[in-house]
Design an enzyme around this catalytic site. Sequence first.
Site, short mmCIF file in Angstrom:
data_model
loop_
_atom_site.label_atom_id
_atom_site.label_comp_id
_atom_site.label_asym_id
_atom_site.label_seq_id
_atom_site.Cartn_x
_atom_site.Cartn_y
_atom_site.Cartn_z
N ASN A 98 0.84 -1.20 0.00
CA ASN A 98 0.00 0.00 0.00
C ASN A 98 0.88 1.25 0.00
O ASN A 98 1.85 1.31 0.78
CB ASN A 98 -0.87 -0.01 1.26
N ASP B 68 5.63 -4.91 2.14
CA ASP B 68 4.55 -4.28 2.89
C ASP B 68 3.40 -5.28 3.04
O ASP B 68 3.61 -6.43 3.43
CB ASP B 68 4.15 -2.99 2.16
N TRP B 69 2.16 -4.89 2.74
CA TRP B 69 1.03 -5.82 2.82
C TRP B 69 1.16 -6.96 1.82
O TRP B 69 0.63 -8.06 2.03
CB TRP B 69 -0.28 -5.07 2.62
N GLU C 88 10.38 -5.12 4.27
CA GLU C 88 9.48 -4.11 4.84
C GLU C 88 8.04 -4.63 4.83
O GLU C 88 7.11 -3.94 4.41
CB GLU C 88 9.59 -2.80 4.06
N HIS D 146 10.77 3.15 3.61
CA HIS D 146 9.84 2.02 3.59
C HIS D 146 9.60 1.52 2.17
O HIS D 146 9.59 0.31 1.92
CB HIS D 146 8.52 2.42 4.24
#
Length: 281
Positions: A28, A92-93, A116, A257
């Site tokens: 995201n 991430d997600w 991450e 990130h």
Amino acid sequence: MPETAVLDSTIHHTETGSGPAVVLLHGNPASSHMWRNVLPHLGPGRLITPDLIGMGRSGKPDIPYLFADHARYLDAWFDVLELDDVVLVGHDWGGALACDWAARHPERVRGLAVFEAIIKPIDPDTLTPAARARAEMVRTRGEDLLESDELIRMAYTRAVRTPVPDDVLAEYLAPFPTPQTRRPVLAWAQQMPIGGEPAGLITRIEAFDAWLATSADVPKLLLTFEGSPTVQGPETAAWCAENIAGLEIVPCGEAGHHAAEDRPGEIGAAIAAWAERKGLR
């Protein structure tokens, strides 16, 4: 750039090469665009980069965009494309979704690489003050955050070492021109597993963590970064080293990130070298 009918909508993906499949899952508020500079460094293989449901060029059905919704659409997409014996790469997600899918389909996974990523429930005490304030802001303000594209802009101007060029930012903004289209971005942000909530998601993360801890036969790779990572600082990397079986950890330099914007060559080269070492090609 194929578009695949999935459940009541469509999932868009890019695909190059042939041979064993490597599926790269973004987070995201990204899209498959985030992999554009990583792919040239990955070497041979069938490289597949989908847009998650509601993001990029994929369809935007009227759903809550909970983790379970994303997993349901991804499950169907993997099945329609008959993807088996895959290497998963997630950020991430996308990293959480990769771990979740692997844990539920262990017979279809050759390897797993993340960076991450949402890999474990987050202890609020480990967050920086800025990260804690942002999480609280997202959970409490809610709907009014949909009125602008600031959540997307912040990702590529603040959560990177160097703000991305205007044309790259425009590519990331393009899928989210209206408040309604920005709902998936807000939904992801509001689901960060902090302080034991959301309970259903915590249960799901704990389930894939149990698989990560016992699946020594599946090679795993964690890429780490110095500087300003949001969800995988030194404490999380240490936890991964202690709790994930068959794990290699490779540092890739300074990055924010959204590390694929800062260190695409290092990320691609590290994954390629790991895949070669582990015989995953």
